[in-house]
Write an enzyme that holds these catalytic residues in place. Structure first.
Site, PDB file in Angstrom:
ATOM      1  N   GLU A 282     -48.679  53.640  17.587  1.00  0.00           N
ATOM      2  CA  GLU A 282     -47.894  52.406  17.700  1.00  0.00           C
ATOM      3  C   GLU A 282     -47.068  52.522  18.966  1.00  0.00           C
ATOM      4  O   GLU A 282     -46.320  53.488  19.144  1.00  0.00           O
ATOM      5  CB  GLU A 282     -47.039  52.192  16.452  1.00  0.00           C
ATOM      6  CG  GLU A 282     -47.879  51.842  15.224  1.00  0.00           C
ATOM      7  CD  GLU A 282     -48.845  50.677  15.455  1.00  0.00           C
ATOM      8  OE1 GLU A 282     -48.449  49.679  16.089  1.00  0.00           O
ATOM      9  OE2 GLU A 282     -50.007  50.770  15.027  1.00  0.00           O
TER      10      GLU A 282
ATOM     11  N   CYS B   8     -38.735  48.425  19.820  1.00  0.00           N
ATOM     12  CA  CYS B   8     -40.063  48.024  20.290  1.00  0.00           C
ATOM     13  C   CYS B   8     -40.235  46.522  20.106  1.00  0.00           C
ATOM     14  O   CYS B   8     -40.977  45.872  20.815  1.00  0.00           O
ATOM     15  CB  CYS B   8     -41.137  48.780  19.538  1.00  0.00           C
ATOM     16  SG  CYS B   8     -40.910  48.677  17.762  1.00  0.00           S
TER      17      CYS B   8
END
Ligand code: NAD
Length: 520
Positions: free
Chosen positions: A289, A323
């Site tokens: 990720e 993020c």
């Protein structure tokens, strides 16, 4: 029988008792700053001479702790410990493994304020961000425990199509010993989530925490050991990513790598993991990720309060170091000036300082490299657009504080609109119409989160199909995903879309074994 999973609530710090509890937790943690933490390999504490020093990014004179630093030799030991532990752990029934998670969650809940306080000190998180991180960690444990029980109930007897004179079954079995490499920005939630998910599925793990947040990881290890996680099932191995992390990635016995971090490091791990090491007999499973260039899209007809508040929260929560941070505000020309003006006003109200203090919204960015990188992007922004607010380091700061910064009139292909900064900087981009909003939103290499604020039902339906990102939100901010409410993971260069905190997640750490017995 466990009660159904519910999302862990956040404490409201306007309530005096909660505020007092957090103040007490911060004081307790302060009295414990500067301690030393060993590595944990195969259940044994190992102290090295070489240490990682963890600082408060909001005041770098404050040392949070000194953590032993592993090298490749110790990484080898950790991998051997994980391999040995796997042999027993893989045979522990799913529901027994699940109970460890419930016990860990319970202890984390008992120490919720304290764990949050460590993150305020070690990371410069605001109180509420630190509580949210802790709550998410608790949620991962509660949710994955229930998922394990679900798989235990179903996994031994996953339905297959009946066939005459045969009994056919499908089981899910663990993969082996793997490596968990988390980022520093959700140092409890992501760190513990990517560690415990493979563990509950029967794997053993070498956890290499991020070097900017090793103390909170040590606290988590403390809790796991209090809950009697067997030696070697989780090995705590702080050390440099480029040597220790790299060694573990290349190791022939590494069965899987679960990574969350930057695109650059993620792609290099992907490449290294694909190479066959001597003696390796499997394809390493790689779960990555990575970064994002997420957007808040604002339509011509929308709730302007929701639009402005969402942009500011998504851009500047935890100094823009998520993020999912909304680092692009893509705004319809009809409301552009109004939304921009409101955002500037809201941003000016956010207090930047040392988040140990109540009411401080932003602390320092994580380290000197992040500080320099953000300031260099601010210089780029001055050339690419119009500086509306912020734009420099905080005057008199004792750490890496940077003012929350808004740039207007950034072109969709400008660097500020394309590259992940990971700091408190948002680029306003003007869109001609709704179609242009969609075009701009989809026009980066990433695809993690995004949000559209609109009153137009038709536009909502088009956006549902056309906006290409792993986590899409309407009429709210693009940050703040909750476990199993919004399973989390990105498209394109944002990652492998593993959907952490979702119902498919544990299967990433398993392999399916089909067993057929013919009755003769
Ligand atoms: P990073 O890539 O610098 O580091 C992540 C981890 O990788 C650290 O533990 C580091 O020590 C390790 N590492 C570094 N080099 C390595 C190597 N060669 N081999 C093995 N391991 C290595 O990322 P970061 O600065 O810690 O985190 C910020 C990044 O993480 C941002 O890009 C952010 O968008 C991303 N992130 C993504 C998600 C998501 O769910 N998609 C969530 C949080 C953060």
């Amino acid at each position: 029988m466990l009660p159904p999973y519910i999302v862990e609530p956040y404490e409201d710090f306007t309530i005096p008792e909660n505020r007092a509890a957090m103040e007490a937790a911060l004081k307790k943690v302060e009295s414990e700053l500067g301690r030393e933490y060993p590595l944990i390999i195969g259940g044994k504490e190992i102290t090295t001479k070489d240490k990682i020093t963890s600082y408060n990014p909001s005041d770098t004179s404050q040392v949070i702790g000194y953590v032993s630093k592993a090298d490749e030799k110790l990484a080898e030991q950790a991998m051997q410990a994980a391999l040995a532990a796997f042999e027993d752990w893989k045979r522990v029934p799913w529901e027994v493994r699940a109970r460890y998670l419930i016990a860990i969650a319970h202890k984390m809940r008992q120490r919720k304020m304290e764990l949050a306080a460590w993150m305020v000190w070690e990371e410069g998180k605001s109180w509420i961000e630190a509580i949210a991180d802790t709550a998410e960690a608790i949620d991962f444990h509660e949710f994955y425990a229930r998922e394990a029980i679900r798989l235990a109930g179903v996994a031994g007897t996953h339905e297959t199509t009946p066939f005459p004179d045969e009994q056919n079954e499908l089981y899910y079995i663990p993969l082996g010993a793997g490596v968990a490499i988390p980022p520093w920005n959700f140092p409890l939630a992501i760190m513990s989530g990517i560690t415990i998910a493979p563990v509950v599925a029967g794997n053993s793990v070498v956890l290499k925490p991020a070097s900017a947040a090793p103390v909170i990881a040590a606290k988590y290890m403390e809790i796991c050991r209090e809950c009697d996680i067997p030696p070697g099932v989780i090995n705590y191995l702080p050390g440099p990513g480029s040597s220790v992390g790299d060694y573990l990635v290349k190791h022939p016995k590494t069965r899987f790598i679960v990574f969350t971090g930057s695109m650059e490091v993620g792609l290099s791990i992907n490449e290294e993991a694909a190479k066959l090491a001597k003696g390796q007999i499997w394809i390493k499973r790689v779960i990555l990720e990575m970064g994002g260039k997420d957007f808040m899209a604002i339509d011509g007809d929308c709730d302007l309060d929701v639009a402005a508040q969402s942009i500011v929260q998504a851009a500047f929560g935890f100094q823009g170091q998520k993020c999912s941070a909304g680092s692009r505000a893509i705004v319809h020309k009809k409301v552009y000036d109004e939304v921009l003006d409101r955002c500037v006003k809201l941003t000016k109200k956010l207090k930047v300082g040392n988040t140990v203090e109540y009411g401080v919204h932003n602390g320092g960015v994580i380290d000197e490299a992040a500080f320099e990188k953000t300031l260099s992007y601010i210089e780029i922004g001055k050339k690419e657009g119009r500086l509306m607010v912020g734009g420099k380091k905080l005057k008199g700061a004792k750490g890496y504080q940077i003012e929350n910064t808004i740039f207007a009139d950034i072109k969709p292909k400008a660097r500020l609109a394309q590259e992940e900064i990971f700091g408190p900087v948002v680029a306003f981009i003007k869109a001609r119409n709704f179609n242009h909003i969609i075009e701009i939103a989809n026009n980066t290499i990433y695809g993690l989160t995004g949000a559209l604020v609109t009153n137009n039902r038709k536009h909502l339906e088009i956006a549902r199909q056309e906006l290409h990102c792993g986590n899409l939100y309407f009429n709210r901010k693009c940050t703040g995903a909750l476990v199993d409410v919004q399973p989390f993971g990105g498209f394109n260069m944002s990652g492998t879309d593993s959907k952490a905190g979702g119902r498919d997640y544990l299967l990433l750490f398993c392999q399916g074994k089909s067993v057929a017995e013919k009755f003769i």
